[in-house]
Scaffold this motif. Sequence first.
Motif, mmCIF file in Angstrom:
data_model
loop_
_atom_site.group_PDB
_atom_site.id
_atom_site.type_symbol
_atom_site.label_atom_id
_atom_site.label_comp_id
_atom_site.label_asym_id
_atom_site.label_seq_id
_atom_site.Cartn_x
_atom_site.Cartn_y
_atom_site.Cartn_z
ATOM 1 N N ARG A 1 -22.718 48.646 37.241
ATOM 2 C CA ARG A 1 -23.972 49.323 36.927
ATOM 3 C C ARG A 1 -24.351 50.250 38.074
ATOM 4 O O ARG A 1 -23.916 50.084 39.220
ATOM 5 N N ALA A 2 -25.159 51.236 37.757
ATOM 6 C CA ALA A 2 -25.701 52.113 38.791
ATOM 7 C C ALA A 2 -26.629 51.320 39.698
ATOM 8 O O ALA A 2 -27.224 50.314 39.290
ATOM 9 N N LEU A 3 -26.760 51.801 40.937
ATOM 10 C CA LEU A 3 -27.732 51.194 41.863
ATOM 11 C C LEU A 3 -29.153 51.666 41.584
ATOM 12 O O LEU A 3 -30.108 51.136 42.147
ATOM 13 N N THR A 4 -29.300 52.633 40.699
ATOM 14 C CA THR A 4 -30.595 53.275 40.459
ATOM 15 C C THR A 4 -31.633 52.295 39.942
ATOM 16 O O THR A 4 -31.348 51.434 39.106
ATOM 17 N N ARG A 5 -32.864 52.496 40.439
ATOM 18 C CA ARG A 5 -34.019 51.720 39.994
ATOM 19 C C ARG A 5 -34.934 52.600 39.143
ATOM 20 O O ARG A 5 -34.948 53.815 39.289
ATOM 21 N N ASN A 6 -35.704 51.947 38.283
ATOM 22 C CA ASN A 6 -36.688 52.686 37.498
ATOM 23 C C ASN A 6 -37.811 53.149 38.422
ATOM 24 O O ASN A 6 -38.390 52.332 39.136
ATOM 25 N N PRO A 7 -38.137 54.441 38.464
ATOM 26 C CA PRO A 7 -39.162 54.922 39.396
ATOM 27 C C PRO A 7 -40.556 54.361 39.126
ATOM 28 O O PRO A 7 -41.400 54.361 40.025
ATOM 29 N N HIS A 8 -40.807 53.861 37.929
ATOM 30 C CA HIS A 8 -42.112 53.276 37.610
ATOM 31 C C HIS A 8 -42.220 51.828 38.085
ATOM 32 O O HIS A 8 -43.323 51.318 38.278
ATOM 33 N N ASP A 9 -41.077 51.176 38.261
ATOM 34 C CA ASP A 9 -41.031 49.785 38.723
ATOM 35 C C ASP A 9 -39.621 49.512 39.213
ATOM 36 O O ASP A 9 -38.698 49.334 38.409
ATOM 37 N N PRO A 10 -39.401 49.494 40.528
ATOM 38 C CA PRO A 10 -38.042 49.344 41.070
ATOM 39 C C PRO A 10 -37.360 48.026 40.737
ATOM 40 O O PRO A 10 -36.168 47.875 40.985
ATOM 41 N N PRO B 1 -37.713 55.026 16.495
ATOM 42 C CA PRO B 1 -37.757 54.479 17.861
ATOM 43 C C PRO B 1 -36.691 55.089 18.768
ATOM 44 O O PRO B 1 -35.603 55.461 18.313
ATOM 45 N N ALA B 2 -37.011 55.170 20.055
ATOM 46 C CA ALA B 2 -36.060 55.668 21.052
ATOM 47 C C ALA B 2 -35.397 54.540 21.825
ATOM 48 O O ALA B 2 -34.379 54.744 22.475
ATOM 49 N N ALA B 3 -35.979 53.367 21.785
ATOM 50 C CA ALA B 3 -35.445 52.199 22.501
ATOM 51 C C ALA B 3 -36.051 50.957 21.869
ATOM 52 O O ALA B 3 -37.041 51.025 21.140
ATOM 53 N N ALA B 4 -35.457 49.812 22.185
ATOM 54 C CA ALA B 4 -35.928 48.555 21.598
ATOM 55 C C ALA B 4 -37.236 48.085 22.208
ATOM 56 O O ALA B 4 -37.904 47.220 21.639
ATOM 57 N N GLY B 5 -37.616 48.636 23.355
ATOM 58 C CA GLY B 5 -38.857 48.233 24.014
ATOM 59 C C GLY B 5 -38.907 48.782 25.422
ATOM 60 O O GLY B 5 -38.310 49.829 25.715
ATOM 61 N N GLU B 6 -39.614 48.090 26.294
ATOM 62 C CA GLU B 6 -39.694 48.497 27.692
ATOM 63 C C GLU B 6 -38.355 48.289 28.397
ATOM 64 O O GLU B 6 -37.489 47.551 27.930
ATOM 65 N N ALA B 7 -38.220 48.922 29.561
ATOM 66 C CA ALA B 7 -37.030 48.739 30.391
ATOM 67 C C ALA B 7 -36.930 47.283 30.839
ATOM 68 O O ALA B 7 -37.897 46.721 31.366
ATOM 69 N N PRO B 8 -35.759 46.660 30.674
ATOM 70 C CA PRO B 8 -35.587 45.276 31.133
ATOM 71 C C PRO B 8 -35.636 45.161 32.657
ATOM 72 O O PRO B 8 -35.403 46.129 33.391
ATOM 73 N N VAL B 9 -35.913 43.954 33.119
ATOM 74 C CA VAL B 9 -35.917 43.648 34.553
ATOM 75 C C VAL B 9 -34.477 43.537 35.038
ATOM 76 O O VAL B 9 -33.602 43.018 34.337
ATOM 77 N N GLY B 10 -34.220 44.040 36.251
ATOM 78 C CA GLY B 10 -32.893 43.954 36.857
ATOM 79 C C GLY B 10 -32.047 45.177 36.570
ATOM 80 O O GLY B 10 -32.478 46.125 35.914
ATOM 81 N N ARG B 11 -30.801 45.152 37.082
ATOM 82 C CA ARG B 11 -29.880 46.281 36.907
ATOM 83 C C ARG B 11 -28.808 46.026 35.860
ATOM 84 O O ARG B 11 -28.277 46.965 35.289
ATOM 85 N N GLN B 12 -28.477 44.760 35.603
ATOM 86 C CA GLN B 12 -27.347 44.458 34.725
ATOM 87 C C GLN B 12 -27.633 44.813 33.274
ATOM 88 O O GLN B 12 -26.780 45.358 32.581
ATOM 89 N N ASP B 13 -28.820 44.505 32.812
ATOM 90 C CA ASP B 13 -29.189 44.805 31.431
ATOM 91 C C ASP B 13 -29.812 46.194 31.386
ATOM 92 O O ASP B 13 -30.962 46.390 31.776
ATOM 93 N N THR B 14 -29.050 47.168 30.916
ATOM 94 C CA THR B 14 -29.558 48.540 30.862
ATOM 95 C C THR B 14 -30.217 48.863 29.524
ATOM 96 O O THR B 14 -30.566 50.016 29.271
ATOM 97 N N GLY B 15 -30.391 47.848 28.680
ATOM 98 C CA GLY B 15 -31.085 48.041 27.421
ATOM 99 C C GLY B 15 -30.151 48.097 26.234
ATOM 100 O O GLY B 15 -28.972 48.425 26.343
#
Length: 427
Positions: free
Chosen positions: A129-138, A357-371
């Motif tokens: 997975r990318a190391l990138t974090r969500n800018p709204h909640d790292p 819909p564009a996605a199933a919901g909010e961004a999941p917590v962590g890096r492994q589950d990218t949605g």
Amino acid sequence: MEPWQLSAAEAAGRIKAGTLTAEALTRSCLERIAEREPVVKAFTYLDPLLALNSARRVDKGYEPGILHGLPFAVKDMIDTADMPTSHNSPLYEGLRQGRDAACVGVARAEGAVIIGKTDTVEFAAAGRRALTRNPHDPTRTPGGSSSGSAAAVADGMVPLAFGTQTGGSTIRPASFCGVHGMKPTHGVVNTEGAKRYSHTLDTIGWYGRTPADLRLVAQAFRFYGIDNPRALTPTGLRIALCPGPNWALAAPEAREALATAGKRLEAAGAIVEDFTLPPPFGEVTEAQLAVLYGEGRGAFLAEALTDPGRLHDDFHDRVNNFQGVSPQRMLWAYDLAAECRKLFDGFFPRFDAVLTPAAAGEAPVGRQDTGNPVFNSMWTLLHVPCIGIPCIKGPNGMPVGVQIVGPRFGDAELLDVAEAVSPVIMG
């Protein structure tokens, strides 16, 4: 307002008017990156001096292009002549191809400043997975596989960035990060120079902060009809409200976003009609997976044979056909896709766009589950254009978007609709 805060369209206007230079805009973006990159980790490669030199060359150009002076980030599985393309894989760390991918070549020719490479899920497919974090909640994912591109635009690091979509890799991160994203009609943007996963599905897309930003890139790629925009308003637009065959997998916030978008559009004068896709579409998600895994076998065969020890198990699984995709299954998937493409195109011009819909919901917590890409993969197989639009905040304060979808090669018309409905949907 600092230059990095400008949308691409706003910055382009100031550059054209002579009140902003490519160098000043690039320098401002680099300052923003320096401030936020330790948290967001959007980039795999960044050379500030190279970027500034590129901006200075653009400022000296005699024939300004459509993207003149605009910093543009590139997903790190798309080749760039002057930067490495690692694919987020240990097999290709530091690799320099020495040439631009076709999409990067077009952007450069139109005056874009290629500012750096953004992190991605390995080969834009699986594995690391990318190391990138969500800018709204790292603590949360920005989505994948275009992780760094979506996050960089959302956080003001760049006004534009390339992504790709094979399942849901452009539109889903747009929803998670709260930006606009576009997946155009399959094949209208040349994929040469981007890592191949599935020739039936791979599509070059991009991110911006407004539909006008998305339009600039579409203009650079000479989309059909792009030079004849229609000045639309929401009043009278015919919008199909389509939960889709995977509605049972939508979280409450995804359901709320779709309902809210529909209500806002109705209040603005649009004609919103509940719409259910006919029975054949119920199997399109499974057909997309068959194509994905079936074509993915050959996509990673060379790496599996030449450097098996450093190739992630996910790719060995694909090469070894862990899904058991048969020739008969592939033929069924191809035939169903062809049938449903024709059926879907037939819903237009009855509707101006399909809202879904564009996605199933909010961004999941962590890096492994990218949605879960389930609300995107169907449209990718159908080859239709999609535009992601931010809509609401979910229960954890994270963005939740919707998308509008049009018929194949209806990209320009869909952009017209997006410019009319985006301010309404965003509320």
